[in-house]
Design a protein around this motif. Structure first.
Motif, PDB file in Angstrom:
ATOM      1  N   ARG A  92       0.620  -1.210  -0.388  1.00 11.76           N
ATOM      2  CA  ARG A  92       0.263   0.113  -0.247  1.00 11.76           C
ATOM      3  C   ARG A  92       0.995   1.349   0.027  1.00 11.76           C
ATOM      4  N   GLY A  93       0.139   2.965  -0.539  1.00 12.03           N
ATOM      5  CA  GLY A  93       0.605   3.521  -0.712  1.00 12.03           C
ATOM      6  C   GLY A  93       1.885   3.735  -1.496  1.00 12.03           C
ATOM      7  N   LYS A  94       1.675   2.943  -2.348  1.00 16.21           N
ATOM      8  CA  LYS A  94       3.435   3.259  -3.635  1.00 16.21           C
ATOM      9  C   LYS A  94       2.729   3.088  -4.609  1.00 16.21           C
ATOM     10  N   GLY A  95       1.422   3.494  -5.262  1.00 13.31           N
ATOM     11  CA  GLY A  95       0.495   3.772  -6.672  1.00 13.31           C
ATOM     12  C   GLY A  95       0.071   2.068  -6.553  1.00 13.31           C
ATOM     13  N   LEU A  96       0.215   1.081  -6.297  1.00  9.52           N
ATOM     14  CA  LEU A  96      -0.046   0.047  -6.887  1.00  9.52           C
ATOM     15  C   LEU A  96      -1.821  -0.507  -6.714  1.00  9.52           C
ATOM     16  N   GLY A  97      -2.596   0.334  -6.494  1.00  4.42           N
ATOM     17  CA  GLY A  97      -4.106   0.462  -5.868  1.00  4.42           C
ATOM     18  C   GLY A  97      -4.610   1.048  -7.246  1.00  4.42           C
ATOM     19  N   ARG A  98      -3.628   2.267  -7.714  1.00  2.22           N
ATOM     20  CA  ARG A  98      -4.279   3.429  -8.376  1.00  2.22           C
ATOM     21  C   ARG A  98      -4.051   2.566  -9.932  1.00  2.22           C
ATOM     22  N   ARG A  99      -2.891   1.608  -9.805  1.00  6.13           N
ATOM     23  CA  ARG A  99      -2.283   0.915 -11.597  1.00  6.13           C
ATOM     24  C   ARG A  99      -3.875  -0.335 -11.601  1.00  6.13           C
ATOM     25  N   MET A 100      -3.911  -1.130 -10.891  1.00  2.17           N
ATOM     26  CA  MET A 100      -4.916  -1.905 -10.859  1.00  2.17           C
ATOM     27  C   MET A 100      -6.265  -1.274 -11.080  1.00  2.17           C
ATOM     28  N   LEU A 101      -6.415  -0.577 -10.680  1.00  3.41           N
ATOM     29  CA  LEU A 101      -7.719   0.243 -11.025  1.00  3.41           C
ATOM     30  C   LEU A 101      -7.705   0.530 -12.395  1.00  3.41           C
ATOM     31  N   GLU A 102      -6.891   1.275 -12.618  1.00  2.88           N
ATOM     32  CA  GLU A 102      -6.658   1.804 -14.390  1.00  2.88           C
ATOM     33  C   GLU A 102      -6.818  -0.130 -15.322  1.00  2.88           C
TER      34      GLU A 102
END
Length: 160
Positions: A92-102
């Motif tokens: 968490r907190g590394k931009g991975l959530g955004r990448r996965m959502l995209e």
């Protein structure tokens, strides 16, 4: 640091994903074992019935270690549902959530969906903030008792 890959979900990921949901949600949210049962059923249904042209799951992966998941499944002909979005605490907190959502939203768009929906809990504030930053709208919140505790469920949606 080794590059993080977002690869397709395989049947070999099933047990890990059930366990991660059970462990993290019991520890962080106080959920009982019924939550793991729900996750197992969702995955078993996906493995048995999903349409690979319109439904897909992904696993975030680095150096042989799974870091998270996200799924796009058919809700209606023009509406997909985001499911099983999870990141391990160290991811968490590394931009991975955004990448996965995209990744998930891009797939839904390419598969011909015009809308997406998701269901979550109010306590997942970081996820809610991520959805809002990416154009999702919170449609409803309601108090419930689920998974052995009081929760506030939320429904979100987006037009792709």
């Amino acid at each position: 640091m080794t590059e993080i890959e977002i690869r397709r979900f395989t049947p070999e990921d099933r047990d890990w994903l059930v366990e991660q949901h059970e462990v993290h949600y019991a520890r962080d949210e106080g959920f009982d074992a019924s939550f793991g049962v729900l996750v197992a059923q969702i995955l078993d249904d996906f493995l048995a019935e999903h349409d690979p042209t319109r439904e897909r799951g992904w696993i975030a992966w680095r150096a042989g270690q799974r870091l998270g998941s996200i799924f796009c499944v058919r809700l209606e002909e023009d509406t997909a549902k985001l499911r099983l979005f999870l990141l391990t605490p160290d991811a968490r907190g590394k931009g991975l959530g955004r990448r996965m959502l995209e990744t998930c939203m891009g797939f839904a768009r390419d598969a011909g969906y015009r809308h997406m929906q998701l269901w979550t809990h109010e306590s997942h504030r970081a996820a809610g903030a991520l959805y809002a930053r990416n154009g999702w709208t919170l449609n409803s919140s309601r108090p419930v008792v689920s998974f052995g505790k009081e929760n506030v469920e939320q429904d979100w949606s987006i037009t792709l």
